[in-house]
Design a protein around this motif. Structure first.
Motif, PDB file in Angstrom:
ATOM      1  N   VAL A 133      -4.878   6.526   0.917  1.00 16.13           N
ATOM      2  CA  VAL A 133      -4.344   5.417   0.127  1.00 16.13           C
ATOM      3  C   VAL A 133      -4.296   5.855  -1.329  1.00 16.13           C
ATOM      4  CG1 VAL A 133      -4.683   3.040  -0.610  1.00 16.13           C
ATOM      5  CG2 VAL A 133      -5.244   3.702   1.730  1.00 16.13           C
ATOM      6  N   TYR A 134      -3.088   5.934  -1.866  1.00 10.76           N
ATOM      7  CA  TYR A 134      -2.896   6.353  -3.253  1.00 10.76           C
ATOM      8  C   TYR A 134      -2.987   5.152  -4.198  1.00 10.76           C
ATOM      9  CZ  TYR A 134      -0.627   8.274  -7.396  1.00 10.76           C
ATOM     10  OH  TYR A 134      -0.337   8.647  -8.673  1.00 10.76           O
ATOM     11  N   MET A 170      -3.276  11.759   5.345  1.00  7.34           N
ATOM     12  CA  MET A 170      -2.799  10.660   4.509  1.00  7.34           C
ATOM     13  C   MET A 170      -3.977   9.910   3.905  1.00  7.34           C
ATOM     14  SD  MET A 170       0.485   9.274   6.601  1.00  7.34           S
ATOM     15  CE  MET A 170       1.027   8.262   5.265  1.00  7.34           C
ATOM     16  N   ASP A 181      -7.423   4.797   8.215  1.00  8.05           N
ATOM     17  CA  ASP A 181      -7.927   5.280   6.923  1.00  8.05           C
ATOM     18  C   ASP A 181      -9.171   6.105   7.108  1.00  8.05           C
ATOM     19  OD1 ASP A 181      -5.891   4.042   5.548  1.00  8.05           O
ATOM     20  OD2 ASP A 181      -7.011   2.183   5.305  1.00  8.05           O
ATOM     21  N   TYR A 194       0.831   5.353   0.456  1.00  6.13           N
ATOM     22  CA  TYR A 194       0.080   6.487   0.980  1.00  6.13           C
ATOM     23  C   TYR A 194       0.649   7.787   0.420  1.00  6.13           C
ATOM     24  CZ  TYR A 194      -2.399   3.722   4.476  1.00  6.13           C
ATOM     25  OH  TYR A 194      -3.219   2.823   5.096  1.00  6.13           O
ATOM     26  N   ARG A 243       0.843  -1.196   0.000  1.00  4.42           N
ATOM     27  CA  ARG A 243       0.000   0.000   0.000  1.00  4.42           C
ATOM     28  C   ARG A 243       0.881   1.249   0.000  1.00  4.42           C
ATOM     29  NH1 ARG A 243      -4.559   0.161   4.500  1.00  4.42           N
ATOM     30  NH2 ARG A 243      -5.524  -1.331   3.091  1.00  4.42           N
TER      31      ARG A 243
END
Length: 115
Positions: A20-21, A18, A115, A10, A8
């Motif tokens: 999740v990219y 932050m 998240d 970020y 993952r």
């Protein structure tokens, strides 16, 4: 049988939060140890972890030179373990066919990101 991990990445938005990219489930071989010692009046808990990720996986292949800094999530014994990738080494068979054949990750235990 191969394990499966979640890689993952970020990023930080304009507010400093932050998010999740990018992420992908990747076949891997995961090895970890836990230990504890006492030094200078401090109880230390240590976790060393390493992993091999599948070099033929599309996500690994596209991000091979950018895996450092990503997070490595692994489910073992009903608990998700969080690690940060501190080093990624691409293995190459130099003496035989000079081909990349594995990606070895050094992992550092970290706290989960909400998240």
């Amino acid at each position: 049988m191969k394990d499966e991990c979640l890689l993952r990445e970020y990023r930080t938005n304009k507010y400093g939060e932050m998010f999740v990219y990018d992420e992908a489930k990747v076949p891997c071989l995961f090895n970890f140890t836990f230990s504890q010692n006492h030094s200078n009046f401090v109880d230390n808990e240590i976790s060393d972890a390493t992993a091999y990720v599948d070099i033929d996986d599309m996500f690994v292949n596209e991000n091979m030179m950018r895996l450092e800094g990503m997070y490595f999530l692994f489910n073992r014994y009903g608990q998700t373990l969080w690690y940060k990738i501190t080093k990624a080494s691409v293995g190459r068979t130099l003496l035989t066919d000079n081909q990349d054949n594995n990606v070895f990750l050094n992992l550092q235990k970290t706290v989960p990101i909400k998240d």
